[in-house]
Design a protein around this motif. Structure first.
Motif, PDB file in Angstrom:
ATOM      1  N   PHE A   1     -10.338  94.079  -1.490  1.00  0.00           N
ATOM      2  CA  PHE A   1      -8.920  94.288  -1.771  1.00  0.00           C
ATOM      3  C   PHE A   1      -8.564  95.757  -1.927  1.00  0.00           C
ATOM      4  N   ALA A   2      -9.494  96.576  -2.384  1.00  0.00           N
ATOM      5  CA  ALA A   2      -9.240  98.017  -2.456  1.00  0.00           C
ATOM      6  C   ALA A   2      -9.025  98.576  -1.053  1.00  0.00           C
ATOM      7  N   ILE A   3      -9.839  98.138  -0.096  1.00  0.00           N
ATOM      8  CA  ILE A   3      -9.686  98.557   1.299  1.00  0.00           C
ATOM      9  C   ILE A   3      -8.368  98.025   1.855  1.00  0.00           C
ATOM     10  N   PHE A   4      -8.086  96.762   1.587  1.00  0.00           N
ATOM     11  CA  PHE A   4      -6.836  96.132   2.026  1.00  0.00           C
ATOM     12  C   PHE A   4      -5.628  96.944   1.552  1.00  0.00           C
ATOM     13  N   ASN A   5      -5.592  97.247   0.268  1.00  0.00           N
ATOM     14  CA  ASN A   5      -4.452  97.960  -0.312  1.00  0.00           C
ATOM     15  C   ASN A   5      -4.352  99.394   0.207  1.00  0.00           C
ATOM     16  N   ALA A   6      -5.479 100.062   0.369  1.00  0.00           N
ATOM     17  CA  ALA A   6      -5.477 101.434   0.885  1.00  0.00           C
ATOM     18  C   ALA A   6      -4.960 101.456   2.325  1.00  0.00           C
ATOM     19  N   ALA A   7      -5.362 100.470   3.116  1.00  0.00           N
ATOM     20  CA  ALA A   7      -4.906 100.397   4.508  1.00  0.00           C
ATOM     21  C   ALA A   7      -3.399 100.183   4.570  1.00  0.00           C
ATOM     22  N   ARG A   8      -2.921  99.265   3.791  1.00  0.00           N
ATOM     23  CA  ARG A   8      -1.466  99.001   3.788  1.00  0.00           C
ATOM     24  C   ARG A   8      -0.684 100.230   3.347  1.00  0.00           C
ATOM     25  N   ALA A   9      -1.202 100.931   2.327  1.00  0.00           N
ATOM     26  CA  ALA A   9      -0.530 102.140   1.844  1.00  0.00           C
ATOM     27  C   ALA A   9      -0.501 103.231   2.912  1.00  0.00           C
TER      28      ALA A   9
ATOM     29  N   ILE B   1      -1.566 101.161   7.990  1.00  0.00           N
ATOM     30  CA  ILE B   1      -2.469 100.527   8.951  1.00  0.00           C
ATOM     31  C   ILE B   1      -2.293  99.018   8.853  1.00  0.00           C
ATOM     32  N   GLU B   2      -2.126  98.375   9.987  1.00  0.00           N
ATOM     33  CA  GLU B   2      -2.027  96.921   9.996  1.00  0.00           C
ATOM     34  C   GLU B   2      -3.357  96.338   9.520  1.00  0.00           C
TER      35      GLU B   2
ATOM     36  N   LYS C   1      -9.658 102.016  17.546  1.00  0.00           N
ATOM     37  CA  LYS C   1     -10.656 100.999  17.220  1.00  0.00           C
ATOM     38  C   LYS C   1     -10.072 100.022  16.211  1.00  0.00           C
ATOM     39  N   GLN C   2     -10.823  98.965  16.027  1.00  0.00           N
ATOM     40  CA  GLN C   2     -10.534  97.992  14.984  1.00  0.00           C
ATOM     41  C   GLN C   2     -11.775  97.939  14.111  1.00  0.00           C
ATOM     42  N   VAL C   3     -11.583  97.914  12.808  1.00  0.00           N
ATOM     43  CA  VAL C   3     -12.715  97.836  11.887  1.00  0.00           C
ATOM     44  C   VAL C   3     -12.661  96.494  11.174  1.00  0.00           C
ATOM     45  N   LEU C   4     -13.773  95.783  11.198  1.00  0.00           N
ATOM     46  CA  LEU C   4     -13.911  94.490  10.529  1.00  0.00           C
ATOM     47  C   LEU C   4     -14.744  94.712   9.271  1.00  0.00           C
ATOM     48  N   VAL C   5     -14.191  94.338   8.141  1.00  0.00           N
ATOM     49  CA  VAL C   5     -14.820  94.559   6.844  1.00  0.00           C
ATOM     50  C   VAL C   5     -15.222  93.204   6.266  1.00  0.00           C
ATOM     51  N   VAL C   6     -16.514  93.016   6.024  1.00  0.00           N
ATOM     52  CA  VAL C   6     -17.065  91.729   5.596  1.00  0.00           C
ATOM     53  C   VAL C   6     -17.599  91.832   4.165  1.00  0.00           C
ATOM     54  N   ARG C   7     -17.385  90.795   3.396  1.00  0.00           N
ATOM     55  CA  ARG C   7     -17.959  90.719   2.046  1.00  0.00           C
ATOM     56  C   ARG C   7     -19.427  90.321   2.130  1.00  0.00           C
ATOM     57  N   LYS C   8     -20.285  91.223   1.735  1.00  0.00           N
ATOM     58  CA  LYS C   8     -21.730  90.964   1.764  1.00  0.00           C
ATOM     59  C   LYS C   8     -22.178  90.104   0.575  1.00  0.00           C
ATOM     60  N   ASP C   9     -21.438  90.154  -0.522  1.00  0.00           N
ATOM     61  CA  ASP C   9     -21.822  89.410  -1.715  1.00  0.00           C
ATOM     62  C   ASP C   9     -21.784  87.898  -1.518  1.00  0.00           C
TER      63      ASP C   9
ATOM     64  N   LEU D   1      -8.952  95.884  10.062  1.00  0.00           N
ATOM     65  CA  LEU D   1      -8.070  97.050  10.012  1.00  0.00           C
ATOM     66  C   LEU D   1      -7.714  97.415  11.439  1.00  0.00           C
ATOM     67  N   GLY D   2      -6.436  97.517  11.715  1.00  0.00           N
ATOM     68  CA  GLY D   2      -6.012  97.922  13.047  1.00  0.00           C
ATOM     69  C   GLY D   2      -6.021  96.765  14.021  1.00  0.00           C
ATOM     70  N   PRO D   3      -6.042  97.176  15.301  1.00  0.00           N
ATOM     71  CA  PRO D   3      -6.461  98.443  15.865  1.00  0.00           C
ATOM     72  C   PRO D   3      -5.457  99.563  15.617  1.00  0.00           C
ATOM     73  N   ASP D   4      -6.030 100.772  15.524  1.00  0.00           N
ATOM     74  CA  ASP D   4      -5.216 101.952  15.290  1.00  0.00           C
ATOM     75  C   ASP D   4      -6.045 103.174  15.661  1.00  0.00           C
TER      76      ASP D   4
END
Length: 121
Positions: free
Chosen positions: A68-76, A79-80, A4-12, A103-106
């Motif tokens: 950015f926490a999600i971004f950095n965790a994915a890269r670590a 995960i593309e 799957k691919q996960v799309l993460v959106v800023r709700k703020d 995130l991904g797909p992965d």
């Protein structure tokens, strides 16, 4: 294999539905367009995703810091990840703004370790 691919959106940012849809489309397409532009081969998980369901899950975070926490965790985790920065021409008063990421797909299990705790959009 489930992918799957996960799309993460800023709700703020309180983007309207059309803006969210456009930003998520940019994020999802960023994966394939970058590959085509740079002639990069697909990983097996990515090819599987393209050949099967194109599964996408939309979730949200409450802040840029959380994005950015999600971004950095994915890269670590290897995960593309593709971060989308809106130019600010039609929203955000002309200020470039980080709106979402893909995130991904992965492999689903791999992605869930990073984003599984996030709430559906």
């Amino acid at each position: 294999m489930e992918t799957k691919q996960v799309l993460v959106v800023r709700k703020d940012l309180k983007m309207h539905k059309g803006k969210i849809a456009a930003q998520c489309a940019h994020a999802s397409m960023s994966f394939i367009t970058r590959r085509l532009q740079d002639n990069i081969a697909l990983k097996p998980e990515q090819q599987h995703w393209l050949n099967t369901s194109f599964a996408k899950i939309c979730v949200y975070v409450e802040s840029e810091e959380e994005l950015f926490a999600i971004f950095n965790a994915a890269r670590a985790a290897g995960i593309e990840v593709h971060l989308i920065t809106d130019s600010g021409r039609t929203a955000f008063h002309g200020v470039a703004t980080n709106t979402c990421l893909a995130l991904g797909p992965d492999d689903c299990d791999k992605i869930d370790k990073i984003s599984g705790h996030l709430k559906l959009l």
